[in-house]
Design an enzyme around this catalytic site. Sequence first.
Site, short mmCIF file in Angstrom:
data_model
loop_
_atom_site.label_atom_id
_atom_site.label_comp_id
_atom_site.label_asym_id
_atom_site.label_seq_id
_atom_site.Cartn_x
_atom_site.Cartn_y
_atom_site.Cartn_z
N ASP A 139 0.85 -0.85 -0.17
CA ASP A 139 -0.21 -0.15 -0.12
C ASP A 139 0.79 1.36 0.12
O ASP A 139 1.80 1.49 0.66
CB ASP A 139 -1.10 0.01 1.41
CG ASP A 139 -2.08 0.86 1.23
OD1 ASP A 139 -3.09 0.58 1.12
OD2 ASP A 139 -2.06 1.88 1.01
N ASN B 154 -13.49 -3.43 2.51
CA ASN B 154 -14.59 -1.95 2.21
C ASN B 154 -15.08 -2.69 0.93
O ASN B 154 -14.10 -2.52 -0.03
CB ASN B 154 -13.33 -0.97 2.46
CG ASN B 154 -12.64 -0.83 3.53
OD1 ASN B 154 -12.97 -2.01 4.75
ND2 ASN B 154 -11.67 -0.48 3.55
N HIS C 263 -15.93 3.02 3.80
CA HIS C 263 -14.49 3.79 3.79
C HIS C 263 -13.33 3.03 2.50
O HIS C 263 -12.44 2.96 2.50
CB HIS C 263 -13.24 3.17 5.05
CG HIS C 263 -13.90 3.70 6.42
ND1 HIS C 263 -14.40 4.84 6.09
CD2 HIS C 263 -15.19 3.52 7.20
CE1 HIS C 263 -14.71 5.41 7.02
NE2 HIS C 263 -15.56 4.60 8.44
N GLN C 264 -14.49 2.46 1.50
CA GLN C 264 -13.69 2.00 0.45
C GLN C 264 -13.49 3.24 -0.50
O GLN C 264 -14.60 3.74 -1.06
CB GLN C 264 -14.75 1.00 -0.69
CG GLN C 264 -13.94 0.55 -1.81
CD GLN C 264 -14.50 -0.72 -2.26
OE1 GLN C 264 -16.20 -0.44 -2.06
NE2 GLN C 264 -14.29 -0.95 -3.87
N HIS D 140 -10.23 -5.50 -3.09
CA HIS D 140 -9.29 -5.61 -3.00
C HIS D 140 -9.19 -5.56 -1.61
O HIS D 140 -9.78 -5.23 -0.43
CB HIS D 140 -8.09 -4.74 -2.95
CG HIS D 140 -8.82 -3.32 -2.35
ND1 HIS D 140 -9.44 -2.64 -2.68
CD2 HIS D 140 -8.33 -2.35 -1.72
CE1 HIS D 140 -10.08 -1.47 -2.29
NE2 HIS D 140 -9.39 -1.20 -1.35
N PHE D 141 -8.35 -6.85 -0.77
CA PHE D 141 -7.76 -7.18 0.77
C PHE D 141 -6.42 -6.65 1.08
O PHE D 141 -5.65 -6.66 0.90
CB PHE D 141 -7.80 -8.81 0.79
CG PHE D 141 -8.62 -9.11 -0.02
CD1 PHE D 141 -9.26 -9.52 -1.08
CD2 PHE D 141 -9.97 -9.84 1.29
CE1 PHE D 141 -10.48 -10.50 -1.70
CE2 PHE D 141 -10.79 -10.71 0.71
CZ PHE D 141 -10.87 -10.92 -0.59
N HIS D 142 -6.59 -5.27 2.32
CA HIS D 142 -5.81 -5.04 2.81
C HIS D 142 -5.42 -6.14 3.95
O HIS D 142 -6.06 -6.82 4.79
CB HIS D 142 -6.34 -3.69 4.30
CG HIS D 142 -7.02 -2.75 3.37
ND1 HIS D 142 -6.02 -1.82 2.88
CD2 HIS D 142 -7.71 -2.60 2.69
CE1 HIS D 142 -6.89 -0.65 2.36
NE2 HIS D 142 -7.90 -1.28 2.28
#
Length: 143
Positions: free
Chosen positions: A33, A89, A95-96, A102-104
Amino acid sequence: MGNANETIFDKILAGAIPCHRVYEDDRVLAFLDVNPISFGHTLVIPKERAAYLHELSDESSAAIGRVLPRICRAVLQASGAKAYNLLQNNGSSAHQAVFHVHFHIIPRLADSGLGMEWTPTRLVPEIAAELLEKMRAALSALP
Ligand code: AMP
């Protein structure tokens, strides 16, 4: 919801803008990120363009599921963290900001910028029964 326009992640996938690539296969890309909220903060995305998780094909879902734990292990080893959160998200009110699934992977370290407010309530049996009926009907109607 329902927005699968081109995003910055498509540009990364196309090589039009750079990323710090952690992992790549035919269906999945993982990269650091650019604004990490902790040391080692990593994103895992499908190559398929889908804004939200519930829109993703079974093939891409399976491909992500196959490699996600492996990438988590690499993030843990590299960051030295013993704990981490997976955050995924869907929707701007969740909060997207980037409308590509996507995966954090967020290591929990002293520098972790992840705050979480969790306010549990009690599951009411009548509401549970109603929900189960609706969810099972929805699931059985799916292909
Ligand atoms: P979300 O709020 O779940 O949509 O998170 C989107 C994430 O994408 C944020 O954590 C951003 O820092 C990250 N991000 C946006 N643009 C880039 C980029 N070019 N390279 C890496 N990460 C990015």
